[in-house]
Design a protein around this motif. Structure first.
Motif, short mmCIF file in Angstrom:
data_model
loop_
_atom_site.label_atom_id
_atom_site.label_comp_id
_atom_site.label_asym_id
_atom_site.label_seq_id
_atom_site.Cartn_x
_atom_site.Cartn_y
_atom_site.Cartn_z
N ARG A 19 0.84 -1.22 0.00
CA ARG A 19 0.00 0.00 0.00
C ARG A 19 0.87 1.26 0.00
NH1 ARG A 19 -5.37 -1.00 1.94
NH2 ARG A 19 -5.50 1.10 2.78
N TYR A 22 2.33 1.61 -3.33
CA TYR A 22 1.29 2.02 -4.28
C TYR A 22 1.00 3.52 -4.16
CZ TYR A 22 -3.09 2.11 -6.83
OH TYR A 22 -4.07 2.42 -7.74
N ARG A 23 1.02 4.01 -2.91
CA ARG A 23 0.76 5.45 -2.71
C ARG A 23 1.85 6.28 -3.40
NH1 ARG A 23 -3.53 5.00 -1.18
NH2 ARG A 23 -4.25 3.94 0.68
N HIS A 110 -7.17 14.79 -5.61
CA HIS A 110 -6.03 13.92 -5.92
C HIS A 110 -4.87 14.74 -6.49
CE1 HIS A 110 -4.06 10.14 -6.95
NE2 HIS A 110 -3.74 10.69 -8.10
N ILE A 113 -3.21 16.75 -3.68
CA ILE A 113 -2.31 15.90 -2.88
C ILE A 113 -1.06 15.53 -3.69
CG2 ILE A 113 -2.08 13.68 -1.64
CD1 ILE A 113 -4.11 15.39 -0.22
N ILE A 124 1.29 12.86 4.64
CA ILE A 124 -0.18 13.01 4.67
C ILE A 124 -0.86 11.68 4.30
CG2 ILE A 124 -1.10 13.75 2.40
CD1 ILE A 124 -2.12 16.26 3.84
N ARG A 127 -0.49 9.30 7.30
CA ARG A 127 -1.30 9.70 8.45
C ARG A 127 -2.80 9.65 8.13
NH1 ARG A 127 -1.00 10.61 14.08
NH2 ARG A 127 -2.84 11.83 14.59
N ASP A 128 -3.20 10.33 7.07
CA ASP A 128 -4.63 10.52 6.82
C ASP A 128 -5.29 9.37 6.06
OD1 ASP A 128 -4.68 12.88 8.17
OD2 ASP A 128 -4.20 14.10 6.41
N ILE A 129 -4.50 8.60 5.34
CA ILE A 129 -5.10 7.47 4.62
C ILE A 129 -4.81 6.16 5.34
CG2 ILE A 129 -5.20 6.24 2.42
CD1 ILE A 129 -4.37 8.88 1.06
N GLU A 130 -3.57 5.98 5.74
CA GLU A 130 -3.19 4.72 6.38
C GLU A 130 -3.39 4.73 7.90
OE1 GLU A 130 -2.50 2.02 4.81
OE2 GLU A 130 -2.42 2.90 2.82
N GLY A 131 -3.50 5.92 8.49
CA GLY A 131 -3.74 6.01 9.92
C GLY A 131 -2.55 5.66 10.79
N TYR A 132 -1.34 6.02 10.35
CA TYR A 132 -0.13 5.75 11.14
C TYR A 132 0.01 6.80 12.24
CZ TYR A 132 1.92 2.30 7.94
OH TYR A 132 2.18 1.18 7.21
N SER A 133 0.65 6.39 13.34
CA SER A 133 0.94 7.36 14.41
C SER A 133 2.15 8.20 14.00
CB SER A 133 1.25 6.62 15.71
OG SER A 133 2.49 5.96 15.59
N LEU A 152 3.60 17.67 8.59
CA LEU A 152 2.17 17.35 8.46
C LEU A 152 1.34 18.63 8.53
CD1 LEU A 152 0.05 15.08 8.21
CD2 LEU A 152 -0.09 15.07 10.70
#
Lengths: 171, 168
Positions: A19, A22-23, A110, A113, A124, A127-133, A152
């Protein structure tokens, strides 16, 4: 590191690595190639694994480096394609207005970004798509925690300004 | 969730001060269909819609990683029987034969050269003996030369006699 440890600790994060690739690459085949190459690289450098505190972050760094290499190579190819494209007759080119009209809101976001600098965009996305700390992002990108927060904040600020422009001017 | 609460969370989000839970709450809020959304929140909705859409990346089918690792290993050394290298051995034998033949040729040539040189070598080790022999040889030469001169002297007498007769 034995094969069983590799299979139990590294292979499960393969989806995450894919993922992430892919990003960065926005292409399924390239992301798949990079993920596989990264896993092989991890396996080949298995003696380093015992010294690592965050194995997943290390894998992410390898993916990022490989993806950036691929992007660089792709950039050259694109430049060549653009050189060839300039020879095409102007009748095939649509006006910017027509192109803008065809794009829906998602595509515009899109683009916003995608127009961000690579570091902002990666942060971004993580954090905002994958939700990592914040800590996970810092480890993955090998940067300080404070740098993650600053980048960020700047990335979101830029996105906000661009979104406002989009609403006001429709561009 | 109340709109003011959403605005508050949004402010924290833009400042980069929101937690993962607060950001998840925003994602859930903006991805729920609402008709009564105020304009300021409506402007932000596409962003969170985009995040939600982007999170759905189709999962690919990965090839067997064990197979991939096995393929990346260096290939094992293929054992071959000693006689499989017959060409190497043949080449070594041929080279040995060639070198032997060349050495033999050199040896015989060297001997020939030495023999030729021995002809030109000195015949006497003692210089006095060599001097005496040289004198002897020169004396012999001189004697023979004198014999020839006496014969030529006779011829000159004959010439003189002929000249006198012509003059008379």
């Amino acid at each position: 590191m034995s094969l069983s440890i590799f299979l139990s600790q590294v292979v499960p994060v393969r989806q995450k690595l894919y993922r992430f690739a892919y990003r960065l690459l926005e292409n399924e085949d390239d992301a798949m190639d990079v993920t596989q190459d990264a896993l092989l690289k991890v396996w080949q450098q298995q003696e380093k694994m015992s010294d690592l505190q965050n194995m997943e972050a290390w894998c992410m760094r390898i993916v990022r480096n490989l993806a950036l290499d691929k992007l660089k190579a792709r950039k050259y190819r694109r430049a060549e394609d653009l050189d060839k494209a300039t020879a095409l007759p102007a009748v095939h080119q649509e006006s910017p207005h027509t192109v803008a009209e065809k794009q829906d809101v998602m595509n515009r976001v899109h683009r916003i970004i995608g127009a961000l600098p690579e570091k902002y965009r990666t942060i971004i996305q993580l954090r905002d798509i994958e939700g990592y700390s914040y800590q996970e992002i810092a480890d993955a990108l090998a940067i300080e925690l404070s740098e993650v927060k600053i980048n960020l904040h700047r990335a979101r600020k830029t996105v906000r300004e661009q979104l406002q422009k989009l609403q006001v001017y429709g561009v | 969730m109340e709109f003011n609460k959403v605005r508050e969370l949004l402010d924290r989000y833009w400042d980069g001060a929101s937690t993962l839970e607060e950001e998840e709450a925003l994602r859930v809020f903006f991805n729920t269909e609402r008709d009564d959304l105020p304009a300021d929140l409506k402007d932000v909705q596409p962003l969170f819609g985009y995040f939600a859409a982007e999170a759905d990346i189709p999962e690919p089918v990965f090839p067997d990683i064990e197979l991939l690792i096995a393929q990346s290993q260096p290939q094992g050394v293929v054992r071959t029987m000693a006689w499989h290298h017959w060409m190497k051995y043949a080449a070594v034998v041929l080279m040995a034969v060639g070198i032997g033949y060349a050495a033999q040729r050199f040896e015989s040539r060297h001997e020939q050269v030495l023999a030729e040189r021995s002809i030109e070598a000195d015949t006497y080790d003692d210089p006095e003996e060599a001097f005496a022999m040289t004198q002897k040889a020169l004396a012999l030469l001189s004697r023979n030369l004198n014999k020839g001169t006496s014969q030529v002297q006779k011829l000159s007498y004959f010439n003189e006699a002929t000249d006198k007769l012509k003059a008379n």
